[in-house]
Design a protein around this motif. Structure first.
Motif, mmCIF file in Angstrom:
data_model
loop_
_atom_site.group_PDB
_atom_site.id
_atom_site.type_symbol
_atom_site.label_atom_id
_atom_site.label_comp_id
_atom_site.label_asym_id
_atom_site.label_seq_id
_atom_site.Cartn_x
_atom_site.Cartn_y
_atom_site.Cartn_z
ATOM 1 N N THR A 39 0.824 -1.083 0.179
ATOM 2 C CA THR A 39 -0.331 0.039 -0.035
ATOM 3 C C THR A 39 1.013 1.363 0.207
ATOM 4 N N ASN A 40 1.587 1.659 0.291
ATOM 5 C CA ASN A 40 3.027 2.853 1.200
ATOM 6 C C ASN A 40 3.258 3.037 -0.517
ATOM 7 N N LEU A 41 4.233 1.093 -0.973
ATOM 8 C CA LEU A 41 4.456 1.672 -2.510
ATOM 9 C C LEU A 41 3.139 2.503 -3.615
ATOM 10 N N VAL A 42 2.298 1.929 -3.456
ATOM 11 C CA VAL A 42 1.307 2.273 -4.172
ATOM 12 C C VAL A 42 0.574 3.728 -3.990
ATOM 13 N N GLY A 43 1.213 4.128 -2.712
ATOM 14 C CA GLY A 43 0.528 5.707 -2.657
ATOM 15 C C GLY A 43 1.598 6.212 -2.845
ATOM 16 N N ALA A 44 3.482 6.023 -2.626
ATOM 17 C CA ALA A 44 4.041 6.344 -3.277
ATOM 18 C C ALA A 44 4.580 7.025 -5.029
ATOM 19 N N SER A 45 3.804 5.914 -5.574
ATOM 20 C CA SER A 45 4.246 5.963 -7.036
ATOM 21 C C SER A 45 2.549 6.835 -7.341
ATOM 22 N N ALA A 67 9.126 4.945 -1.432
ATOM 23 C CA ALA A 67 8.918 4.096 -2.760
ATOM 24 C C ALA A 67 10.424 3.157 -1.886
ATOM 25 N N THR A 68 11.812 3.714 -2.046
ATOM 26 C CA THR A 68 12.662 2.301 -2.094
ATOM 27 C C THR A 68 12.327 1.872 -0.134
ATOM 28 N N ILE A 69 12.271 2.673 0.880
ATOM 29 C CA ILE A 69 11.629 2.010 1.569
ATOM 30 C C ILE A 69 10.484 0.654 1.404
ATOM 31 N N ALA A 70 9.971 1.580 0.846
ATOM 32 C CA ALA A 70 8.326 0.332 0.219
ATOM 33 C C ALA A 70 9.411 -1.224 -0.095
ATOM 34 N N LEU A 71 10.186 -0.583 -1.247
ATOM 35 C CA LEU A 71 10.532 -2.252 -1.794
ATOM 36 C C LEU A 71 11.032 -2.687 -0.826
ATOM 37 N N TRP A 72 11.976 -2.249 -0.058
ATOM 38 C CA TRP A 72 13.135 -3.138 0.927
ATOM 39 C C TRP A 72 12.147 -3.995 1.790
#
Length: 91
Positions: A39-45, A67-72
């Motif tokens: 959800t954080n990655l979608v939001g950041a995108s 986004a980087t932290i979400a991918l991590w």
């Protein structure tokens, strides 16, 4: 004031995702990392899409880190799941 266009709407959905993920993290005792980081990655995108059109450099940089932290986090969750599955097969 800038017009509230489609890119602003996309950014608002991104904001809702990030706030929702933070609320989920706070509300749930053991949050699912795939839900949280996904959800954080979608939001950041989504926010990045908005910020590319309506450029705000500090916010754009923040979203890149978010986004980087979400991918991590997603990578750690995938590795953890694999280890758990391999351990279950060995038992």
């Amino acid at each position: 004031m800038a017009d509230f266009d489609i890119y602003s709407v996309i950014g608002m959905f991104g904001t809702v995702c990030i706030i929702g993920a933070y609320g989920y993290l706070t509300a749930v005792e053991k949050p699912n990392p795939f839900i949280l980081h996904g959800t954080n990655l979608v939001g950041a995108s989504l926010l990045t899409i908005s910020l590319v059109v309506h450029t705000n450099w500090p916010s754009l940089i923040l979203e890149a880190f978010w986004a980087t932290i979400a991918l991590w986090g997603l990578t750690k969750a995938i590795r953890g799941r694999r280890r758990t599955e391999e351990g279950a097969r060995e038992s």
